[in-house]
Design a protein around this motif. Structure first.
Motif, PDB file in Angstrom:
ATOM      1  N   SER A  80       0.853  -1.187   0.000  1.00  0.00           N
ATOM      2  CA  SER A  80       0.000   0.000   0.000  1.00  0.00           C
ATOM      3  C   SER A  80       0.888   1.234   0.000  1.00  0.00           C
ATOM      4  O   SER A  80       2.058   1.172   0.394  1.00  0.00           O
ATOM      5  N   GLY A  81       0.303   2.334  -0.426  1.00  0.00           N
ATOM      6  CA  GLY A  81       1.018   3.604  -0.431  1.00  0.00           C
ATOM      7  C   GLY A  81       0.448   4.517  -1.492  1.00  0.00           C
ATOM      8  O   GLY A  81      -0.344   4.087  -2.353  1.00  0.00           O
ATOM      9  N   GLY A 120       1.041  -1.163 -10.218  1.00  0.00           N
ATOM     10  CA  GLY A 120      -0.064  -2.097 -10.094  1.00  0.00           C
ATOM     11  C   GLY A 120      -1.176  -1.645  -9.183  1.00  0.00           C
ATOM     12  O   GLY A 120      -1.391  -0.464  -8.962  1.00  0.00           O
ATOM     13  N   LYS A 121      -1.848  -2.613  -8.615  1.00  0.00           N
ATOM     14  CA  LYS A 121      -3.122  -2.360  -7.942  1.00  0.00           C
ATOM     15  C   LYS A 121      -3.011  -1.868  -6.505  1.00  0.00           C
ATOM     16  O   LYS A 121      -4.001  -1.409  -5.945  1.00  0.00           O
ATOM     17  N   ASP A 122      -1.854  -1.950  -5.882  1.00  0.00           N
ATOM     18  CA  ASP A 122      -1.768  -1.638  -4.458  1.00  0.00           C
ATOM     19  C   ASP A 122      -1.293  -0.223  -4.139  1.00  0.00           C
ATOM     20  O   ASP A 122      -1.469   0.257  -3.025  1.00  0.00           O
ATOM     21  N   ILE A 123      -0.650   0.444  -5.102  1.00  0.00           N
ATOM     22  CA  ILE A 123      -0.037   1.741  -4.844  1.00  0.00           C
ATOM     23  C   ILE A 123      -0.685   2.786  -5.748  1.00  0.00           C
ATOM     24  O   ILE A 123      -0.795   2.591  -6.952  1.00  0.00           O
ATOM     25  N   ARG A 124      -1.120   3.882  -5.148  1.00  0.00           N
ATOM     26  CA  ARG A 124      -1.786   4.934  -5.907  1.00  0.00           C
ATOM     27  C   ARG A 124      -0.783   6.016  -6.311  1.00  0.00           C
ATOM     28  O   ARG A 124       0.211   6.240  -5.637  1.00  0.00           O
ATOM     29  N   THR A 125      -1.083   6.685  -7.414  1.00  0.00           N
ATOM     30  CA  THR A 125      -0.215   7.745  -7.931  1.00  0.00           C
ATOM     31  C   THR A 125      -1.076   8.897  -8.423  1.00  0.00           C
ATOM     32  O   THR A 125      -1.965   8.705  -9.247  1.00  0.00           O
ATOM     33  N   THR A 126      -0.787  10.088  -7.905  1.00  0.00           N
ATOM     34  CA  THR A 126      -1.526  11.292  -8.280  1.00  0.00           C
ATOM     35  C   THR A 126      -0.556  12.346  -8.793  1.00  0.00           C
ATOM     36  O   THR A 126       0.456  12.620  -8.150  1.00  0.00           O
ATOM     37  N   ILE A 127      -0.885  12.913  -9.942  1.00  0.00           N
ATOM     38  CA  ILE A 127      -0.173  14.075 -10.465  1.00  0.00           C
ATOM     39  C   ILE A 127      -1.017  15.287 -10.092  1.00  0.00           C
ATOM     40  O   ILE A 127      -2.191  15.358 -10.442  1.00  0.00           O
ATOM     41  N   GLU A 172      -7.863  10.917   0.772  1.00  0.00           N
ATOM     42  CA  GLU A 172      -9.003  10.378   1.522  1.00  0.00           C
ATOM     43  C   GLU A 172      -9.900   9.448   0.713  1.00  0.00           C
ATOM     44  O   GLU A 172     -10.836   8.861   1.264  1.00  0.00           O
ATOM     45  N   GLN A 173      -9.607   9.252  -0.555  1.00  0.00           N
ATOM     46  CA  GLN A 173     -10.409   8.319  -1.357  1.00  0.00           C
ATOM     47  C   GLN A 173     -10.174   6.887  -0.879  1.00  0.00           C
ATOM     48  O   GLN A 173      -9.107   6.567  -0.361  1.00  0.00           O
ATOM     49  N   PRO A 174     -11.153   6.014  -1.077  1.00  0.00           N
ATOM     50  CA  PRO A 174     -10.958   4.608  -0.707  1.00  0.00           C
ATOM     51  C   PRO A 174      -9.781   4.010  -1.483  1.00  0.00           C
ATOM     52  O   PRO A 174      -9.399   4.505  -2.548  1.00  0.00           O
ATOM     53  N   ALA A 175      -9.209   2.948  -0.962  1.00  0.00           N
ATOM     54  CA  ALA A 175      -8.007   2.335  -1.538  1.00  0.00           C
ATOM     55  C   ALA A 175      -8.186   1.929  -3.000  1.00  0.00           C
ATOM     56  O   ALA A 175      -7.218   1.873  -3.755  1.00  0.00           O
ATOM     57  N   ASP A 178      -8.137   5.729  -7.352  1.00  0.00           N
ATOM     58  CA  ASP A 178      -6.861   6.412  -7.566  1.00  0.00           C
ATOM     59  C   ASP A 178      -7.126   7.686  -8.360  1.00  0.00           C
ATOM     60  O   ASP A 178      -7.464   7.634  -9.543  1.00  0.00           O
ATOM     61  N   ILE A 179      -7.016   8.820  -7.703  1.00  0.00           N
ATOM     62  CA  ILE A 179      -7.157  10.113  -8.382  1.00  0.00           C
ATOM     63  C   ILE A 179      -5.843  10.337  -9.123  1.00  0.00           C
ATOM     64  O   ILE A 179      -4.843  10.713  -8.522  1.00  0.00           O
ATOM     65  N   ASN A 180      -5.830  10.090 -10.415  1.00  0.00           N
ATOM     66  CA  ASN A 180      -4.576  10.122 -11.168  1.00  0.00           C
ATOM     67  C   ASN A 180      -4.066  11.516 -11.457  1.00  0.00           C
ATOM     68  O   ASN A 180      -2.851  11.719 -11.522  1.00  0.00           O
TER      69      ASN A 180
END
Length: 191
Positions: A80-81, A120-127, A172-175, A178-180
């Motif tokens: 996660s992260g 992949g599916k566990d880590i989110r990334t936002t620009i 704060e979005q659910p896991a 992913d707000i890209n």
């Protein structure tokens, strides 16, 4: 209890690793890495401010990469992260005097999108791409003509809290959300 604040030089990979280690030692894990450091010494290319070009590349690109390098192994271990990388509207449109700065922010966008695809599916990334935000970024130009222009343009800047709220929104979005990408600028800003 209080957590000691580390002064971190984002152009030094070991400093950034130490910051992540301190967060893990203090809190047991790291949830979010916000790669926010940036400088904007705008000037026409013909001014040949090569040292400023090097500094922008070191802070704006390498700083993000070092943040990724420090946090990614931990995010992978914990499955996660969330990376939040600050680009800019200058990463969407180039303006005179901003070629190198825009180049660094286009790079942040490309690196962030590549990271998103790889983790992949566990880590989110936002620009996060801010426009005119009231911060010290506007004070970075040593080119007199450009500096005067920037000071005039930044009279339309919105408060930095606008960016903080956008960061909070993405986090704060659910896991599984992913707000890209978010672009935030004053309503009046045209570019």
């Amino acid at each position: 209890g209080a957590v000691e604040i580390l002064r971190t030089d984002v152009t030094n990979a070991d400093d950034v690793k130490a910051l992540v280690k301190k967060a893990i030692d203090s809190f047991g894990k790291i949830d979010v890495m916000v790669n926010n450091a940036g400088i904007m010494p705008l000037a026409p290319l013909s001014a040949l401010k090569v040292n400023e070009w090097d500094s922008m590349i070191d802070v704006n690109i390498k700083g993000v990469l070092y943040g990724i390098a420090a946090a990614l192994p931990e995010f992978e271990k914990q499955k996660s992260g969330h990376f939040i990388n600050l680009a800019s509207v200058a990463g969407l449109k180039v303006s005179p005097g901003g070629a190198v700065y825009s180049g660094t922010k286009y790079a942040v966008r490309a690196i962030s999108e590549g990271l998103r695809q790889e983790v992949g599916k566990d880590i989110r990334t936002t620009i996060l791409s801010p426009g005119l935000i009231d911060s010290e970024l506007q004070l970075g130009s040593s080119d007199e003509g450009t500096s005067q222009f920037i000071q005039q343009v930044y009279k339309d800047a919105i408060p930095a809290i606008s960016i903080a709220k956008a960061v909070a929104y993405a986090i704060e979005q659910p896991a599984d959300v992913d707000i890209n990408e978010l672009v935030i600028r004053p309503t009046i800003q045209e570019f």
